[in-house]
Write a protein that holds these residues in place. Structure first.
Motif, PDB file in Angstrom:
ATOM      1  N   GLN A 101       0.897  -1.314   0.031  1.00 27.58           N
ATOM      2  CA  GLN A 101      -0.064  -0.046  -0.088  1.00 27.58           C
ATOM      3  C   GLN A 101       1.049   1.003   0.067  1.00 27.58           C
ATOM      4  O   GLN A 101       1.882   1.397   0.702  1.00 27.58           O
ATOM      5  N   ALA A 102       0.703   2.011  -1.101  1.00 29.37           N
ATOM      6  CA  ALA A 102       1.128   3.478  -0.819  1.00 29.37           C
ATOM      7  C   ALA A 102       0.574   4.285   0.012  1.00 29.37           C
ATOM      8  O   ALA A 102      -0.829   4.793  -0.234  1.00 29.37           O
ATOM      9  N   GLU A 103       0.989   4.887   1.032  1.00 35.57           N
ATOM     10  CA  GLU A 103       0.249   5.572   2.236  1.00 35.57           C
ATOM     11  C   GLU A 103       0.884   6.817   2.291  1.00 35.57           C
ATOM     12  O   GLU A 103       2.222   7.093   1.893  1.00 35.57           O
ATOM     13  N   PRO A 104       0.372   7.916   2.803  1.00 34.66           N
ATOM     14  CA  PRO A 104       0.829   9.091   2.850  1.00 34.66           C
ATOM     15  C   PRO A 104       2.206   9.288   3.901  1.00 34.66           C
ATOM     16  O   PRO A 104       3.033   9.901   3.685  1.00 34.66           O
TER      17      PRO A 104
ATOM     18  N   VAL B 111       3.093  -2.754   3.961  1.00 34.53           N
ATOM     19  CA  VAL B 111       2.349  -3.841   3.563  1.00 34.53           C
ATOM     20  C   VAL B 111       0.953  -3.749   4.314  1.00 34.53           C
ATOM     21  O   VAL B 111       0.718  -3.284   5.438  1.00 34.53           O
ATOM     22  N   ARG B 112      -0.012  -4.072   3.539  1.00 30.63           N
ATOM     23  CA  ARG B 112      -1.406  -4.084   3.901  1.00 30.63           C
ATOM     24  C   ARG B 112      -1.544  -4.885   5.162  1.00 30.63           C
ATOM     25  O   ARG B 112      -1.074  -6.053   5.312  1.00 30.63           O
TER      26      ARG B 112
END
Length: 190
Positions: free
Chosen positions: A110-113, A118-119
């Protein structure tokens, strides 16, 4: 196994084994002594352990998840000890770990702010599947040769030793305890 017996040192969760799956195995204090101490004694403690390992699921674990964690832990302990001793793996423990591996879900990035990650697992069953996956990879890979056990007769904690120099699970715990016993033995003999 008692949850209220033993010192705070024995009851504290251990995260110094070198692998998440071995941290799960270490959720019993003095596992080979006369009074092993259960460290995963309730759901709050399971949540604490999962959170510390980065495996806290989106859905809250239930009592059955606590029982599953205990079952996985004991099967992994058996396989790890057999590996260290050069013995065949007990078929029942292989089957038990395979049950957890079937519950494993492929990882997703997951690309998070705040940065990529990893999810997180959706359920505790998925969390335990990830633990079983790491154990299976380590027990069948080069890490198997790096498995060690603490020589303290009560402790026997399993750990990864990539350097080949680690003797104790923790020098400041079992190493000190050993030196004190040896000092007392020499004083009594001399």
């Amino acid at each position: 196994m008692a949850s209220g017996d033993g010192s705070a040192r024995i009851r504290r969760l251990r995260f110094d084994t070198g692998a998440t799956w071995l941290d799960l195995v270490a959720t019993v204090g003095d596992a080979y002594g006369e009074t092993p101490v259960e460290r995963l004694y309730d759901l709050a403690r399971l949540r604490e352990w999962l959170g510390a390992e980065g495996l806290l699921p989106r859905h809250d674990p239930g009592e059955d998840d606590l029982l599953r964690a205990h079952a996985l832990r004991e099967a992994l302990r058996s396989l790890a000890l057999a590996t260290v001793r050069g013995n065949a793996w007990p078929a029942g423990d292989v089957a038990r770990v395979n049950e957890f591996l079937r519950a494993d879900v492929p990882l997703e990035l997951q690309a998070e702010p705040a940065g990529p990650r990893v999810r997180p697992p959706a359920t505790a069953r998925e969390s335990l599947g990830r633990v079983a996956r790491q154990a299976a990879e380590h027990l069948t890979g080069p890490e198997a040769a790096m498995l060690g056990t603490c020589p303290d007769h009560d402790c026997g904690m399993l750990f990864l030793d990539p350097t080949g120099r680690r003797v104790w699970c923790a020098a400041e715990i079992c190493g000190v305890r050993h030196r004190v016993r040896e000092h007392r033995r020499r004083r009594a003999a001399g």
